[in-house]
Design a protein around this motif. Structure first.
Motif, PDB file in Angstrom:
ATOM      1  N   TYR B 203       0.633  -1.315  -0.215  1.00 16.92           N
ATOM      2  CA  TYR B 203      -0.130   0.286   0.003  1.00 16.92           C
ATOM      3  C   TYR B 203       1.035   1.149  -0.221  1.00 16.92           C
ATOM      4  O   TYR B 203       0.212   2.849  -0.197  1.00 16.92           O
ATOM      5  N   ARG B 205       3.674   1.932  -1.822  1.00 17.64           N
ATOM      6  CA  ARG B 205       3.855   1.775  -3.523  1.00 17.64           C
ATOM      7  C   ARG B 205       3.038   2.058  -3.903  1.00 17.64           C
ATOM      8  O   ARG B 205       2.550   3.111  -4.989  1.00 17.64           O
ATOM      9  N   THR B 206       1.440   2.052  -3.522  1.00 18.79           N
ATOM     10  CA  THR B 206       0.033   2.309  -4.719  1.00 18.79           C
ATOM     11  C   THR B 206       0.080   4.084  -3.788  1.00 18.79           C
ATOM     12  O   THR B 206      -0.806   4.400  -4.749  1.00 18.79           O
ATOM     13  N   LYS B 208       2.311   6.390  -3.610  1.00 18.06           N
ATOM     14  CA  LYS B 208       3.184   6.591  -4.044  1.00 18.06           C
ATOM     15  C   LYS B 208       2.964   6.290  -5.651  1.00 18.06           C
ATOM     16  O   LYS B 208       3.138   7.583  -6.252  1.00 18.06           O
ATOM     17  N   ALA B 209       2.412   5.528  -5.834  1.00 23.31           N
ATOM     18  CA  ALA B 209       1.569   5.833  -7.573  1.00 23.31           C
ATOM     19  C   ALA B 209       0.790   6.382  -7.586  1.00 23.31           C
ATOM     20  O   ALA B 209       0.678   7.425  -8.931  1.00 23.31           O
ATOM     21  N   LYS B 210      -0.061   6.752  -6.998  1.00 24.76           N
ATOM     22  CA  LYS B 210      -1.683   8.233  -6.385  1.00 24.76           C
ATOM     23  C   LYS B 210      -0.673   9.211  -6.442  1.00 24.76           C
ATOM     24  O   LYS B 210      -0.604  10.738  -7.061  1.00 24.76           O
ATOM     25  N   GLY B 211       0.927   9.712  -6.412  1.00 22.45           N
ATOM     26  CA  GLY B 211       1.358  11.319  -6.792  1.00 22.45           C
ATOM     27  C   GLY B 211       1.655  11.889  -5.436  1.00 22.45           C
ATOM     28  O   GLY B 211       1.860  12.470  -5.825  1.00 22.45           O
ATOM     29  N   LEU B 212       1.681  10.445  -4.281  1.00 21.55           N
ATOM     30  CA  LEU B 212       1.886  11.493  -3.005  1.00 21.55           C
ATOM     31  C   LEU B 212       3.370  11.746  -2.970  1.00 21.55           C
ATOM     32  O   LEU B 212       3.910  10.824  -2.914  1.00 21.55           O
ATOM     33  N   SER B 213       3.681  12.615  -2.235  1.00 21.21           N
ATOM     34  CA  SER B 213       5.180  13.289  -1.765  1.00 21.21           C
ATOM     35  C   SER B 213       5.780  12.146  -1.233  1.00 21.21           C
ATOM     36  O   SER B 213       4.477  11.415  -0.352  1.00 21.21           O
ATOM     37  N   TRP B 214       6.545  12.589  -0.526  1.00 20.26           N
ATOM     38  CA  TRP B 214       7.561  11.487   0.650  1.00 20.26           C
ATOM     39  C   TRP B 214       6.465  11.282   1.816  1.00 20.26           C
ATOM     40  O   TRP B 214       6.929  10.837   2.787  1.00 20.26           O
ATOM     41  N   GLY B 220       0.538  10.510   5.693  1.00 17.48           N
ATOM     42  CA  GLY B 220      -0.849   9.716   6.119  1.00 17.48           C
ATOM     43  C   GLY B 220      -0.756   8.210   5.860  1.00 17.48           C
ATOM     44  O   GLY B 220      -1.582   8.146   6.431  1.00 17.48           O
ATOM     45  N   HIS B 221       0.362   7.585   5.082  1.00 22.34           N
ATOM     46  CA  HIS B 221       0.244   6.056   5.425  1.00 22.34           C
ATOM     47  C   HIS B 221       1.146   4.933   6.360  1.00 22.34           C
ATOM     48  O   HIS B 221       0.902   3.970   6.653  1.00 22.34           O
TER      49      HIS B 221
END
Lengths: 340, 309
Positions: B203, B205-206, B208-214, B220-221
Motif C-alpha cells: 500500500y 507503493r500504491t 506512491k503511484a497516486k503521486g503523493l509526496s514522500w 499519512g500512510h
C-alpha cells in the motif's frame, strides 16, 4: 495511431553486494492512444519491472536504469526529478496492482484513499473530493457507495477492493492506465467482472491501458495488441489476431499450448513448457529460450536473433525467421477458437 | 467495542483485587513490626499502640476491615507518620512524581519516535547507526546508574543543573532525563523496525503511484501502521518509568511516591506500603487498559473484531 508511451532500448538491473541481475535487457515498444496492450510472460520475465520503471516506482537502489528512454508526452520519464514524477503519477499515468488485499492501506477509509489523489492533483477540497469518490465508487459498480466510502478495506470483499483500486486509479482520468495482473488474486467469476469493467471504462474514457498478465484467456478478452516477454526481452509482439492465429515464436507456441481447452479430455495432463527461465545474473549470449526450445539450433545459443517483421505490426525475435532456417510448422491448430 | 471495553474493565478490577489481597498478606511476612525501637518499649505501651492501629485483631478481620475501607476510598492511617492518613501522604507526594514521570515519558516518546523514523528512512547511514547505538545503550544501562552519572557529571562537575533535591523546574530535568532514556531506546527501536517493514508494504507503493509526496506518504500512510505495534510497548514502558522512579527519586532526593514507597517498606509501615502498591497497580492497570482501547482507535480491524465478539 498516435503513440502515448514510447519505450526504447530500456535496460534495468538490480544490484546487490556482489551480484547484478539484468532484469530488463533492451525492451522497445509503444502504446498508442486509446489502445489496450497486453504484456504476457511467466513470472520473472520482466513485465512488472518494465512498468514499475515507467512509473519510476522501483526502488533505486537496488534497481538501476542502465540505458534507454521512456517517452511520455515528449518527456523522458527516466530523466525527470522526483517532484516532476509526482505530478505524472496518478494524474497522467495510474496503476492498478495485483493484490487488492495488500495494496490498500488497512487503516485508512476507502473514501479517503480515493480522495487523496483528487486533492493532490485536481486541488479539490476534502468535501468535493469525497463527493467525487462516491461518484467513482458508483462508476466502478459498488452498491450503496455513500456508505461504502466511509468503510475500511477489510470491510470490502476481494473483488470490491479491486473495484475500489480501479476507482482510485481512475480518479484523475489518467491518459494511461497500467494494470499489473489486476485479476490474478481474484476468483474466475470476479475476474470476468473486473475485465468487463475495465473494458467498459476504456470504451467510455478512451484512455490507453497496459494490461500485464500471464493469463492468455484474459488477453484474448481485452487486448488490441500483445507483447510476449521472456527473460527481460520482448520476444514477439503483434495484434491480438497475429499472436493468437499466426504466432511465430516457439515460446508463444508454448504459452498458447499451455492454455487448457474446454473440451479437453479429463485424464489428459495439462500441457506445460519444460524447464525454467534462465538466470538473469549471467544472461545467455544467445536467445534466452534456447534451453527450453524444441527447435533450438547451434546459432540460437551463440547469438541473439535480430527482430524481424512479418507485418507492419508483427515482430519476432527468433532464428527460425532467418531465410536459411529449416521450416518449422506452428503446432497451434489454426482453427482453435480463443475468443467467444 | 463497548462490550469489549466493559469486559476489559471487569478483568482490571479482578486483577486489582488479587494484587491487593496478595500484598496485604505479603507485607505481614516482612521481618520486624511497624514499631520503631521495639525492644525498648514497655509491653503495655506496645500493646496499646497495636490495639490503637487495629493490629491485634486476627489477620482475617483486619483484611475484611481494610477491604471495607478501601472500597470507600480510604487507605487507612500511616503507621509511621503520626496522625497522617495514607491518602494524605499520597496526595502530598503525587505532584513531583507525576511531573517527572510525565515529562520523562513524553520526552522519551517524542525523541524516540523521531529517532526511529529518521533511522528507518536513512537506513544504513550514520544516523541509523547512532540511533541503534543509542537504543543498545539506553536498554542496557540501568536508570539508577544513569541517574548517578547524570547527577555527578551534569550536576556536580559541570554545574549545569541542580544535582539533586526539589526546587524549581530545573530540578526536574535530570530525573526526567534519567527516566526517559529507556523510553527513547525502546520506542526508537520499535518504530524503526516497524517503519522499515511498513515502507515495504504494497500500500505504500500504491500511495506512491497516486503521486503523493514522500512526506505525505510517511505521515499519512506509514506512521499510523508503524505505530500499531509500538502502542503495545507503551504499557511496559510506563511500568519501567514507575519502577525506575522508585530508584531515581531516591537518588535525586525527590519527595515523590517512589521515595515514600521505599521508606515505608524500610519501617514496616504496612498501610503505606499497601497504599502505594494500590496506587501503582491502579496506574499500571489503567495504562494497559487505555493502551488496549487505543489499539482499536488506531487499527479499525481490531475495532470491528472486538465488536463481533
Amino acid at each position: 495511431m498516435k503513440p502515448i508511451l514510447e519505450v526504447s532500448d530500456l535496460h534495468v538491473s538490480f544490484r546487490s553486494q556482489d551480484t547484478e541481475v539484468k532484469a530488463i535487457r533492451g525492451v522497445d515498444f509503444t502504446v498508442g492512444e486509446g489502445e489496450v496492450v497486453a504484456f504476457v510472460g511467466e513470472s520473472g520475465s520482466g513485465k512488472s519491472v518494465t512498468f514499475q520503471t515507467v512509473m519510476r516506482l522501483i526502488p533505486q537502489p537496488p534497481a538501476k536504469i542502465d540505458k534507454g528512454k521512456v517517452l511520455y508526452g515528449g518527456r523522458d520519464l527516466t530523466k525527470l526529478s522526483e517532484i516532476e514524477m509526482q505530478k505524472i503519477r496518478g494524474k497522467e499515468i495510474a496503476m492498478i496492482f495485483q493484490d487488492p488485499m495488500t495494496s490498500l492501506n488497512p487503516t485508512i477509509r476507502i473514501g479517503n484513499q480515493i480522495s487523496e489523489s483528487l486533492i493532490k492533483h485536481q486541488k479539490l477540497s476534502a468535501k468535493e473530493a469525497k463527493e467525487r469518490a462516491i461518484e467513482l465508487l458508483k462508476i466502478v459498480g459498488i452498491p450503496s457507495p455513500s456508505e461504502r466510502v466511509e468503510q475500511f478495506p477489510h470491510q470490502f470483499s476481494g473483488g470490491m477492493r479491486q473495484r475500489a483500486m480501479i476507482a482510485m486509479a481512475l480518479a484523475c482520468s489518467p491518459k494511461l492506465l497500467i494494470a499489473d495482473e489486476p485479476t490474478t488474486a481474484l476468483d474466475v467469476t470476479i475476474q470476468a467482472q473486473i475485465i468487463d469493467l475495465l473494458k467498459n471504462l476504456q470504451t467510455k474514457t478512451g484512455s490507453s491501458i497496459v494490461f500485464i498478465t500471464h493469463d492468455l484467456g484474459v488477453v484474448a478478452e481485452i487486448a488490441d495488441r500483445v507483447a510476449v516477454m521472456y527473460a527481460g526481452k520482448i520476444v514477439e509482439s503483434g495484434t491480438l489476431d497475429e499472436i493468437f492465429y499466426n504466432p511465430q515464436h516457439p515460446y508463444t507456441w508454448g504459452l498458447l499450448q499451455s492454455m487448457p481447452k474446454l473440451d479437453q479430455n479429463r485424464d489428459q495432463e495439462l500441457a506445460s513448457i519444460p524447464g525454467s527461465c534462465p538466470s538473469l545474473v549471467n544472461p545467455p549470449a544467445g536467445c534466452p529460450f534456447t534451453g527450453r526450445c524444441p527447435h533450438a539450433m547451434k546459432i540460437c545459443q551463440e547469438e541473439m536473433p535480430e527482430v524481424t517483421k512479418s507485418s507492419s505490426s508483427h515482430q519476432v525475435a527468433c532464428w527460425l525467421q532467418h531465410p536459411n532456417a529449416p521450416e518449422v510448422k506452428s503446432p497451434i491448430e489454426p482453427e482453435r477458437r480463443w475468443v467467444d | 467495542m463497548l462490550r469489549y471495553t466493559l469486559k476489559r474493565f471487569g478483568l482490571m478490577l479482578l486483577t486489582l483485587f488479587i494484587i491487593v489481597t496478595v500484598t496485604f498478606f505479603l507485607v505481614r511476612m516482612l521481618p520486624g513490626t511497624p514499631l520503631a525501637n521495639e525492644e525498648k518499649l514497655p509491653a503495655e505501651i506496645r500493646e496499646q499502640i497495636l490495639e490503637q492501629y487495629g493490629l491485634k485483631e486476627p489477620l482475617s478481620i483486619q483484611y475484611v476491615k481494610f477491604m471495607g475501607n478501601l472500597v470507600q476510598g480510604d487507605l487507612g492511617m500511616s503507621l509511621s507518620q503520626n496522625g497522617r492518613s495514607v491518602n494524605e501522604l499520597l496526595s502530598d507526594r503525587i505532584g513531583p512524581s507525576a511531573f517527572i514521570g510525565f515529562q520523562g515519558i513524553i520526552f522519551g516518546l517524542v525523541v524516540g519516535l523521531l529517532l526511529g523514523i529518521i533511522a528507518a528512512l536513512r537506513r544504513g547511514t550514520w544516523i541509523d547507526n547512532v540511533a541503534s547505538a543509542t537504543a543498545v545503550f539506553g536498554v542496557s544501562i540501568p536508570n539508577f546508574v544513569l541517574a548517578g552519572l547524570l547527577s555527578y557529571w551534569i550536576g556536580v562537575k559541570f554545574e549545569l543543573l541542580p544535582p539533586a533535591l526539589w526546587g524549581g523546574y530545573e530540578y526536574t530535568i535530570l530525573p526526567s532525563l534519567a527516566l526517559s532514556v529507556y523510553v527513547i531506546a525502546q520506542v526508537s527501536r520499535y518504530i524503526r523496525t516497524e517503519m522499515v517493514e511498513v515502507l515495504e508494504q504494497d500500500y505504500i507503493r500504491t500511495a506512491k503511484a497516486k503521486g503523493l509526496s514522500w512526506s505525505k506518504i510517511i505521515t499519512g500512510h506509514a506512521l499510523r501502521n508503524a505505530m500499531i505495534p509500538a502502542v503495545t510497548i507503551l504499557g511496559p514502558l510506563t511500568v519501567n518509568i514507575l519502577t525506575g522512579s522508585l530508584v531515581v527519586e531516591n537518588i535525586f532526593g525527590i519527595p515523590g511516591i517512589g521515595n515514600l514507597f521505599v521508606d515505608s517498606i524500610m519501617v514496616n509501615d504496612y498501610t503505606t506500603v499497601l497504599g502505594t502498591t494500590i496506587f501503582y497497580s491502579v496506574l499500571f492497570l489503567s495504562v494497559t487498559f487505555i493502551v488496549d482501547v487505543l489499539y482499536g482507535v488506531i487499527d479499525p480491524r481490531i475495532r470491528v473484531s472486538g465488536a463481533k465478539e
